[in-house]
Design an enzyme around this catalytic site. Sequence first.
Site, PDB file in Angstrom:
ATOM      1  N   CYS A 274       1.465  16.375   2.185  1.00  0.00           N
ATOM      2  CA  CYS A 274       2.414  15.436   2.792  1.00  0.00           C
ATOM      3  C   CYS A 274       3.811  15.589   2.184  1.00  0.00           C
ATOM      4  O   CYS A 274       4.009  15.360   0.995  1.00  0.00           O
ATOM      5  CB  CYS A 274       1.932  14.001   2.632  1.00  0.00           C
ATOM      6  SG  CYS A 274       3.075  12.842   3.396  1.00  0.00           S
TER       7      CYS A 274
ATOM      8  N   LYS B   8      33.056  18.198  41.820  1.00  0.00           N
ATOM      9  CA  LYS B   8      33.416  19.600  41.658  1.00  0.00           C
ATOM     10  C   LYS B   8      32.103  20.375  41.740  1.00  0.00           C
ATOM     11  O   LYS B   8      31.317  20.387  40.787  1.00  0.00           O
ATOM     12  CB  LYS B   8      34.105  19.820  40.319  1.00  0.00           C
ATOM     13  CG  LYS B   8      34.572  21.251  40.132  1.00  0.00           C
ATOM     14  CD  LYS B   8      35.500  21.357  38.931  1.00  0.00           C
ATOM     15  CE  LYS B   8      36.094  22.738  38.785  1.00  0.00           C
ATOM     16  NZ  LYS B   8      35.135  23.814  38.740  1.00  0.00           N
TER      17      LYS B   8
ATOM     18  N   TYR C  89      32.297  24.246  27.545  1.00  0.00           N
ATOM     19  CA  TYR C  89      33.283  23.339  26.986  1.00  0.00           C
ATOM     20  C   TYR C  89      34.053  24.018  25.855  1.00  0.00           C
ATOM     21  O   TYR C  89      35.281  23.994  25.811  1.00  0.00           O
ATOM     22  CB  TYR C  89      32.561  22.089  26.490  1.00  0.00           C
ATOM     23  CG  TYR C  89      33.423  21.091  25.767  1.00  0.00           C
ATOM     24  CD1 TYR C  89      34.294  20.268  26.469  1.00  0.00           C
ATOM     25  CD2 TYR C  89      33.346  20.959  24.391  1.00  0.00           C
ATOM     26  CE1 TYR C  89      35.078  19.350  25.804  1.00  0.00           C
ATOM     27  CE2 TYR C  89      34.131  20.038  23.722  1.00  0.00           C
ATOM     28  CZ  TYR C  89      34.993  19.236  24.428  1.00  0.00           C
ATOM     29  OH  TYR C  89      35.768  18.334  23.778  1.00  0.00           O
TER      30      TYR C  89
ATOM     31  N   CYS D 280      -0.966  13.044   7.886  1.00  0.00           N
ATOM     32  CA  CYS D 280      -1.259  12.696   6.503  1.00  0.00           C
ATOM     33  C   CYS D 280      -2.383  11.665   6.585  1.00  0.00           C
ATOM     34  O   CYS D 280      -2.188  10.571   7.114  1.00  0.00           O
ATOM     35  CB  CYS D 280      -0.012  12.104   5.862  1.00  0.00           C
ATOM     36  SG  CYS D 280      -0.354  11.298   4.312  1.00  0.00           S
TER      37      CYS D 280
ATOM     38  N   GLU E 186      36.517  13.606  44.149  1.00  0.00           N
ATOM     39  CA  GLU E 186      35.288  14.130  44.758  1.00  0.00           C
ATOM     40  C   GLU E 186      34.572  15.035  43.763  1.00  0.00           C
ATOM     41  O   GLU E 186      35.168  15.453  42.766  1.00  0.00           O
ATOM     42  CB  GLU E 186      35.645  14.909  46.033  1.00  0.00           C
ATOM     43  CG  GLU E 186      36.459  16.150  45.753  1.00  0.00           C
ATOM     44  CD  GLU E 186      37.427  16.513  46.873  1.00  0.00           C
ATOM     45  OE1 GLU E 186      37.870  15.634  47.605  1.00  0.00           O
ATOM     46  OE2 GLU E 186      37.730  17.716  46.986  1.00  0.00           O
TER      47      GLU E 186
ATOM     48  N   GLU F 223      32.897  25.217  48.912  1.00  0.00           N
ATOM     49  CA  GLU F 223      32.016  25.758  47.875  1.00  0.00           C
ATOM     50  C   GLU F 223      30.628  25.920  48.481  1.00  0.00           C
ATOM     51  O   GLU F 223      30.118  25.015  49.131  1.00  0.00           O
ATOM     52  CB  GLU F 223      31.987  24.776  46.697  1.00  0.00           C
ATOM     53  CG  GLU F 223      31.422  25.345  45.436  1.00  0.00           C
ATOM     54  CD  GLU F 223      32.464  26.084  44.564  1.00  0.00           C
ATOM     55  OE1 GLU F 223      33.615  26.284  45.005  1.00  0.00           O
ATOM     56  OE2 GLU F 223      32.078  26.458  43.448  1.00  0.00           O
TER      57      GLU F 223
END
Length: 709
Positions: free
Chosen positions: A442, A139, A55, A464, A137, A198
């Site tokens: 803690c 990809k 991206y 703790c 559709e 593809e």
Amino acid sequence: MYGPEQQRQYYARTKEYLAGAVALPAAEQLPELRSLLRYHEWRYYVQNDPVLSDYDYDRLYKQLEALETEYPELITPDSPTQRVGSDLSGDFESVPHLVPMLSLGNSYNAEDLAEFDRQVKRMLNMEEEVPLAYAVEPKFDGGTIALVYENDRLIRAATRGNGVLGEEITHNARVIRSVPLTAAFSHYGLYRVELRGEVIIRKDRFEELNAERAAAGLTLYANPRNTATGGLRMKSPTEVADRKLEAFMYSFGYGTDEAGNDAVQALGTHTHALDVLTELGFKVPATGYERAAVPDIAAAAAFCTQWETDREAYPYEIDGMVVKVDDLALQERAGYTSHHPRWAIAYKFAARQATTTLLNVEYQVGKIGTITPVAKTEPVALAGVMISSVSLHNEDFIREKDLRLGDKVLLERAGDVIPYIVKPLEDLRDGTEQPIVWPLSCPINQTDEEVLLVRAEGEAAWRCPVCVCGAQNLQRIIFHVSKAAMDIDGMGRRYVEQFYELGWLRTIVDVYRLPYDQIAELEGFGERSAENLRRSVDTAKQNPLWRLLYGLSIHHFGKKATQLVAQHIEHVLDLADWTEEQFLHIKDIGPTVATNVTAYFANPLHLEQLRELEALGVNVRPTDEDRPAAEVTEGPFVGKTILFTGSLQQLSRKEAQERAKAAGARIVSAVSGKLDILVVGEKPGSKLKKATSLGTVRVLTEGEYLELV
Ligand code: IVH
């Protein structure tokens, strides 16, 4: 090729560009953007180890593209925009595509799509308000393939190559089962055809291949996409066949009749063209599922967003959707840029990976004292949400990944919605990164008293052990009111935190004595909401006993165990007298639960709390829900499973089921080898067919069933 210092600079500079923080003249930005993109291409394609999400890469690329559009005179032939991705290696023969294979423009949301729609209409001289029909559709994320058929026979297959020349891989394509070697194109007047598609691999087949490789001690394939593209370009077709690749066809690139005239346009729409390919035996996205023909861009966007939600369940990797003008004549009129068709656009799903900087580690404490480290990062967008906090789970996680403060880290948000840190980007370290020092005491506790953390053998978590600061109580109250435990409608984490801040909640007992008149005065509340809250709390007071036990947050005392124990007592305080032994007598209760619950009830403070709860009207005795339904040991159907199908005439479905239960049967919801009896009403469907074919199911009519019960 790129030294560590340079890589760090490139990364930092990339982030500045992405943040829009670079203000330089175009003549200076252009060469810089190009070098940055070249660097990221090298990380991605050569190193196979990107430091940028797809991206962000696209965004950077777009910045360059936009500048070059503005200043075309500054375009250089070596600019990353001046080549379409190439997979030519010299190992295969190069062949020219009948028509160049272009790329697609990208969009990321409904607004981008709306803008695309406006542009297309402008190209077509159409009014903006007139709806334009689209085909949408998936990809597919694999390797592009171009198949040439002549006279109904497959004569050539090629990869995309550089878009103009492809690599000839006919032998490899022939072993892909979904590529037909012959197809009756002539029925549609088509003589010479180039199809585009593809080649991909199913996700489960990919997992299977990797499992086989792991067992054989071979290195694993990186991802389904590389497995598919790599598969296409192997030397031996037998090995290609072994990968079990599949080919989805998504368009005609070219198609002429015997005289050489176009014969694709006659198919009318893209949707119809795909229907024809389906008819001819090609694997094509299915109508009504994978693809849709929609009346306008808004419907296209809706289909895309639905798919984004559903993508994980889909058996193939997809990285987005493709939206195409459906009418082929309009496609032709809209035309192409040198890079992509003007009539189609990719709708990219939000990236599931991102890189950012680990700034700090904070700690959270859970209801039983578990300390969870949480990474605070520079905010970054990931799969559509801004992330600035990521759980680090426990100390081991930090050690195993060797995470350091200041590290650039790779984040991922896959099928799981919860983001996690995949790894630190070690190459980008500059030596200023600091180790993460695990706290001994803690880290939440702000009081003067120091509490050392403990880690039980075999457990990953540090805890703790004695909370002196109240932080655990807050978490316990949040859990106590939650859906899982007392299920107090309308009182979520936010209110608990608010009331805790105001000092109204210190322990779970306070939940049942809230100052409703003061709550009514709070901003955003009012009489009505305060009253609703009071009603929810009152309702919860009648809860079955197991919910109260569960809502005490006793370590390891889970839902199932609380339900079992609730069946064995008359009053919650009975447990104060129970020995570990007694717990162990209950089937399915183990020693850990026995020890923890006994310890809890040995604490006088806890007993006092329970007495207070009882005084406030909270139910402390088992209810009907706590007691197990008496087991039916007699009756015509004892030990049998039963299923009802079709519409019953004399009984409602519910009555019929109740009677079956009373007769000892267990109701199931599906026909399987475990089904004993199927009762059929009118119009039974596939269940009857399936049951009959199993041959082991006893089939009864409603009448026969009634006689038996
Ligand atoms: S249409 C003229 N449809 O995405 C270009 N492409 O950037 C038209 N891809 O590598 C492309 N699924 O192989 C189209 N349903 C689909 C697709 C698809 C995957 C790939 C294509 C190419 C890239 C385009």
